[in-house]
Design a protein around this motif. Structure first.
Motif, PDB file in Angstrom:
ATOM      1  N   CYS A  35       5.201  11.029   1.818  1.00 18.11           N
ATOM      2  CA  CYS A  35       5.355  11.696   2.544  1.00 18.11           C
ATOM      3  C   CYS A  35       3.663  11.179   2.297  1.00 18.11           C
ATOM      4  CB  CYS A  35       4.983  12.914   2.227  1.00 18.11           C
ATOM      5  SG  CYS A  35       3.021  13.000   0.625  1.00 18.11           S
ATOM      6  N   HIS A  36       3.018  11.727   3.085  1.00 19.72           N
ATOM      7  CA  HIS A  36       1.394  11.611   3.744  1.00 19.72           C
ATOM      8  C   HIS A  36       0.388  11.335   2.517  1.00 19.72           C
ATOM      9  CE1 HIS A  36      -2.711  11.042   5.743  1.00 19.72           C
ATOM     10  NE2 HIS A  36      -3.258  11.901   4.447  1.00 19.72           N
ATOM     11  N   GLU A  37      -0.724  10.502   2.175  1.00 16.56           N
ATOM     12  CA  GLU A  37      -1.242  10.809   0.889  1.00 16.56           C
ATOM     13  C   GLU A  37      -2.183  12.039   1.066  1.00 16.56           C
ATOM     14  OE1 GLU A  37      -2.353   7.345  -1.674  1.00 16.56           O
ATOM     15  OE2 GLU A  37      -4.511   7.395  -1.118  1.00 16.56           O
ATOM     16  N   GLY A  38      -2.606  12.701   0.808  1.00 15.52           N
ATOM     17  CA  GLY A  38      -4.190  13.424   0.783  1.00 15.52           C
ATOM     18  C   GLY A  38      -3.903  14.825  -0.538  1.00 15.52           C
ATOM     19  N   GLU A  39      -5.161  15.196   0.332  1.00 11.50           N
ATOM     20  CA  GLU A  39      -5.005  16.714  -0.761  1.00 11.50           C
ATOM     21  C   GLU A  39      -3.917  17.741  -1.520  1.00 11.50           C
ATOM     22  OE1 GLU A  39      -5.805  20.284  -2.481  1.00 11.50           O
ATOM     23  OE2 GLU A  39      -4.863  20.256   0.206  1.00 11.50           O
ATOM     24  N   LEU A  40      -3.200  17.540  -0.105  1.00  8.15           N
ATOM     25  CA  LEU A  40      -1.602  18.358  -0.343  1.00  8.15           C
ATOM     26  C   LEU A  40      -0.146  17.697  -0.748  1.00  8.15           C
ATOM     27  CD1 LEU A  40       0.266  20.527   1.117  1.00  8.15           C
ATOM     28  CD2 LEU A  40       0.444  19.330   2.925  1.00  8.15           C
ATOM     29  N   SER A  41      -0.448  16.144  -0.953  1.00  5.59           N
ATOM     30  CA  SER A  41       0.358  16.035  -1.589  1.00  5.59           C
ATOM     31  C   SER A  41       0.240  15.868  -3.358  1.00  5.59           C
ATOM     32  CB  SER A  41       0.622  13.813  -1.080  1.00  5.59           C
ATOM     33  OG  SER A  41      -0.195  13.442  -1.251  1.00  5.59           O
ATOM     34  N   GLY A  42      -0.845  15.819  -3.183  1.00  8.68           N
ATOM     35  CA  GLY A  42      -1.939  15.355  -4.783  1.00  8.68           C
ATOM     36  C   GLY A  42      -1.176  17.881  -5.386  1.00  8.68           C
ATOM     37  N   ARG A  43      -1.862  17.954  -4.719  1.00 10.67           N
ATOM     38  CA  ARG A  43      -1.361  19.747  -4.804  1.00 10.67           C
ATOM     39  C   ARG A  43       0.366  19.555  -4.739  1.00 10.67           C
ATOM     40  NH1 ARG A  43      -1.481  24.131  -1.360  1.00 10.67           N
ATOM     41  NH2 ARG A  43      -2.588  22.537   0.465  1.00 10.67           N
ATOM     42  N   LEU A  44       0.932  18.693  -4.494  1.00  9.25           N
ATOM     43  CA  LEU A  44       2.261  19.252  -4.922  1.00  9.25           C
ATOM     44  C   LEU A  44       2.994  18.447  -5.187  1.00  9.25           C
ATOM     45  CD1 LEU A  44       2.773  19.795  -0.295  1.00  9.25           C
ATOM     46  CD2 LEU A  44       2.922  21.292  -2.164  1.00  9.25           C
ATOM     47  N   GLY A  45       1.958  17.517  -5.880  1.00  7.16           N
ATOM     48  CA  GLY A  45       3.216  16.758  -6.378  1.00  7.16           C
ATOM     49  C   GLY A  45       3.812  15.750  -6.301  1.00  7.16           C
ATOM     50  N   LEU A  46       4.214  15.587  -4.805  1.00  6.74           N
ATOM     51  CA  LEU A  46       4.855  14.264  -4.175  1.00  6.74           C
ATOM     52  C   LEU A  46       4.064  12.583  -3.752  1.00  6.74           C
ATOM     53  CD1 LEU A  46       6.088  16.448  -1.965  1.00  6.74           C
ATOM     54  CD2 LEU A  46       6.909  15.666  -3.295  1.00  6.74           C
ATOM     55  N   PRO A  47       4.188  11.962  -4.415  1.00  8.26           N
ATOM     56  CA  PRO A  47       3.962  10.397  -4.233  1.00  8.26           C
ATOM     57  C   PRO A  47       3.445  10.472  -2.638  1.00  8.26           C
ATOM     58  CG  PRO A  47       5.995  10.024  -4.685  1.00  8.26           C
ATOM     59  CD  PRO A  47       5.683  11.576  -4.637  1.00  8.26           C
ATOM     60  N   GLY A  48       2.493   9.877  -2.437  1.00  3.65           N
ATOM     61  CA  GLY A  48       1.954   9.845  -1.216  1.00  3.65           C
ATOM     62  C   GLY A  48       1.792   8.828  -0.978  1.00  3.65           C
ATOM     63  N   TRP A  49       1.687   8.024   0.677  1.00  2.00           N
ATOM     64  CA  TRP A  49       0.829   6.542   0.782  1.00  2.00           C
ATOM     65  C   TRP A  49      -0.003   7.113   1.983  1.00  2.00           C
ATOM     66  CZ3 TRP A  49       7.116   7.168   1.852  1.00  2.00           C
ATOM     67  CH2 TRP A  49       6.960   6.853   3.697  1.00  2.00           C
ATOM     68  N   PRO A  50      -1.191   6.505   1.676  1.00  2.00           N
ATOM     69  CA  PRO A  50      -2.149   6.656   2.681  1.00  2.00           C
ATOM     70  C   PRO A  50      -2.455   6.401   4.168  1.00  2.00           C
ATOM     71  CG  PRO A  50      -2.907   4.230   1.899  1.00  2.00           C
ATOM     72  CD  PRO A  50      -1.425   4.737   1.249  1.00  2.00           C
ATOM     73  N   GLY A  51      -2.717   6.482   5.115  1.00  2.32           N
ATOM     74  CA  GLY A  51      -2.576   6.213   6.080  1.00  2.32           C
ATOM     75  C   GLY A  51      -3.153   4.875   7.166  1.00  2.32           C
ATOM     76  N   VAL A  52      -3.693   4.108   5.914  1.00  2.35           N
ATOM     77  CA  VAL A  52      -4.557   2.378   5.886  1.00  2.35           C
ATOM     78  C   VAL A  52      -2.719   1.629   5.828  1.00  2.35           C
ATOM     79  CG1 VAL A  52      -5.363   1.875   3.100  1.00  2.35           C
ATOM     80  CG2 VAL A  52      -6.696   1.002   5.454  1.00  2.35           C
ATOM     81  N   LEU A  63       0.802  -1.132  -0.011  1.00  7.36           N
ATOM     82  CA  LEU A  63      -0.321   0.041   0.305  1.00  7.36           C
ATOM     83  C   LEU A  63       0.462   0.960   0.370  1.00  7.36           C
ATOM     84  CD1 LEU A  63      -2.749  -1.369   2.747  1.00  7.36           C
ATOM     85  CD2 LEU A  63      -3.067  -0.602   0.150  1.00  7.36           C
ATOM     86  N   ALA A  64       2.078   0.936   0.653  1.00 12.66           N
ATOM     87  CA  ALA A  64       2.919   2.159   0.188  1.00 12.66           C
ATOM     88  C   ALA A  64       3.717   2.518  -0.644  1.00 12.66           C
ATOM     89  CB  ALA A  64       4.017   2.054   1.809  1.00 12.66           C
ATOM     90  N   GLY A  65       3.890   1.611  -1.318  1.00  9.52           N
ATOM     91  CA  GLY A  65       4.887   2.227  -2.859  1.00  9.52           C
ATOM     92  C   GLY A  65       6.100   2.191  -2.354  1.00  9.52           C
ATOM     93  N   ARG A  66       6.796   1.926  -3.833  1.00  8.90           N
ATOM     94  CA  ARG A  66       8.322   2.395  -3.264  1.00  8.90           C
ATOM     95  C   ARG A  66       8.797   3.694  -3.487  1.00  8.90           C
ATOM     96  NH1 ARG A  66      11.391  -2.026  -7.006  1.00  8.90           N
ATOM     97  NH2 ARG A  66      10.657  -4.411  -5.867  1.00  8.90           N
ATOM     98  N   THR A  67       7.535   4.779  -4.468  1.00 13.92           N
ATOM     99  CA  THR A  67       8.451   6.071  -4.408  1.00 13.92           C
ATOM    100  C   THR A  67       7.585   6.957  -3.038  1.00 13.92           C
ATOM    101  OG1 THR A  67       6.679   6.233  -5.807  1.00 13.92           O
ATOM    102  CG2 THR A  67       8.910   5.724  -6.588  1.00 13.92           C
ATOM    103  N   ALA A  68       7.257   6.257  -2.848  1.00  8.50           N
ATOM    104  CA  ALA A  68       6.301   7.345  -1.460  1.00  8.50           C
ATOM    105  C   ALA A  68       6.325   7.885  -0.460  1.00  8.50           C
ATOM    106  CB  ALA A  68       4.567   6.554  -0.678  1.00  8.50           C
TER     107      ALA A  68
END
Length: 444
Positions: free
Chosen positions: A200-217, A193-198
């Motif tokens: 930061c935290h996955e959320g609206e901010l990570s999408g806006r910043l263009g950073l690959p994120g992983w979810p709390g789950v 679920l985390a992925g190799r390139t994640a």
């Protein structure tokens, strides 16, 4: 005056606010607490030195269950000696050195080497955390029994940095450590679920910043699995650096069921939020990642009500060439030992969420109990080793990363003003640090 002479000299700690519950005196003789109370001076031998502690809070020496000291393998970032100095400055008298070194601490010999280097440094008791699996590869169990029976007496095991993601391996580890009352400390993060390139935290901010994120789950699903494995095996599991509100929910449920689970939270997850990523400053890249404010609020509440048992630093030093990159390429981790107490004071004590007695529980007696330590976290009682931390509860400190005792400078608290500062640290009657400096040849 040599260290041995200073330890041998009796000390009367005069007028300390014991756990924030009232001023009293503490007499230290031959490295142990000889008397506590207003009449402690009556038991003082000739030549006793008086240490004025008026206005200072006295806590049992702090214990950190989660420290990266980098030795062996990355002595350019930290050594056991420099990390021990940083720990003493932060009020610690014992730390647990994580196993992800080079070579990995996955044998009895490697664990004993860590103990020997810690004793040579002499600032804190250094206890090795043994790897769960050989080379942290997640496939074959390491020498758990041999490490437990060695001079190192390892009781905490972790592949930290790498989740033990194979449920069968995790089950076997829990069954194995049960024989010697050990505990598995899990870096809870499902790699699928985390992925190799994640990064930061996955959320609206990570999408806006263009950073690959992983979810709390990714964290929460492993915590849920592991508490069920703990219930099945009857063994103990410890959740390292809990970081989400969802994890708090799982922990609260598990404890209500009587499952033997404990958990820690880091100072940075108690104060810092994912909003800091807008600067793209790699000092804020950490694993698990900084989370949104609602998660921080849940973590503070859980620490206050006991759902989260302890505070652990996850002190993770890095040299500049590993940290000063684009955010996605920088190393994970940040320093924590020197400012941990001040962060807890600022976020939990100054806000009324915790008392100083609570701080002693989550930063000393609690972690010592989880690790089954024999001579730490016993409290400030007669007969206990004189492991003592004096705190100035009102002193404000603005953090300067350049003045760190650590070899590294990836300090997320640089420029922050925190309330509450360690004044003095004592290990079995030896003053190891005072006012931010480790003890040298000068008097107390």
């Amino acid at each position: 005056m040599t260290s041995t002479e200073q330890r041998d000299r009796p000390i009367l700690v005069k007028g300390a606010d014991l756990l924030g519950e009232g001023a009293t005196d503490v007499l230290v003789v031959d490295g142990a607490i000889a008397a506590v109370g207003a009449d402690a001076d009556q038991h003082a031998p000739t030549g006793t030195q008086t240490l004025d502690a008026d206005g200072l809070v006295a806590l049992p020496g702090l214990v950190d269950l989660h420290t990266h000291l980098r030795e062996p393998g990355r002595e350019d970032a930290e050594t056991i000696e420099t990390g021990s100095r940083a720990a003493a400055v932060g009020g610690y008298t014992a730390v647990f050195a994580m196993a992800n070194t080079d070579p990995v601490t996955d044998t009895a010999e490697a664990a004993e080497r860590v103990v020997d280097l810690g004793q040579r440094a002499g600032y804190v008791d250094v206890h090795p955390v043994g790897a769960v699996t050989k080379e942290l590869a997640g496939a074959e169990l390491a020498e758990l029994g041999l490490m437990a029976r060695s001079r190192a007496r390892v009781r905490v095991f972790s592949d930290d940095g790498r989740c033990v993601h194979d449920a069968r391996v995790m089950r076997r580890a829990l069954e194995y450590v049960l024989a010697f009352d050990g505990v598995v400390s899990q870096h809870a993060q499902d790699p699928t679920l985390a992925g190799r390139t994640a990064c930061c935290h996955e959320g609206e901010l990570s999408g806006r910043l263009g950073l690959p994120g992983w979810p709390g789950v990714a964290e929460e699903s492993i915590v849920a699995r592991d508490v069920m494995l703990a219930r099945h095996t009857g063994s103990r599991v410890h959740v390292a650096h809990a970081s989400t509100a969802g994890t708090v929910e799982v922990l609260r449920w598990a404890k209500a069921q009587g499952i033997a689970v404990t958990a820690e939270v880091t100072p940075h997850h108690l104060m810092l939020t994912t909003d800091l990523l807008t600067t793209y400053d790699p000092v804020y890249k950490v694993n698990p990642p900084l989370r949104p404010a609602e998660d921080v609020a849940a973590l503070r509440a859980a620490l206050g009500d006991g759902t989260i048992d302890i505070v652990a630093t996850d002190h993770a030093p890095h040299v500049r060439q590993d940290k000063e990159h684009a955010f996605t390429d920088a190393a994970f981790g940040m320093l924590g030992l020197e400012q941990a107490l001040s962060v807890v004071s600022t976020t939990m004590v100054a806000t009324g969420a915790m008392s100083w007695a609570d701080v002693a529980r989550v930063m000393s007696t609690g972690p010592a109990a989880i690790a089954r330590l024999r001579d730490q976290g016993q409290g400030l009682v007669v007969g206990a080793p004189a492991n003592l931390t004096l705190v100035d509860p009102t002193r404000e400190v603005t953090v300067d990363a350049a003045r760190s005792a650590s070899l590294s400078r990836n300090n997320p608290w640089h420029g922050h003003t925190l309330t509450g500062a360690v004044h003095l640290t004592m290990l079995r009657g030896l003053v190891t640090a005072r006012k931010g400096l480790t003890w040298g040849a000068s008097d107390v």
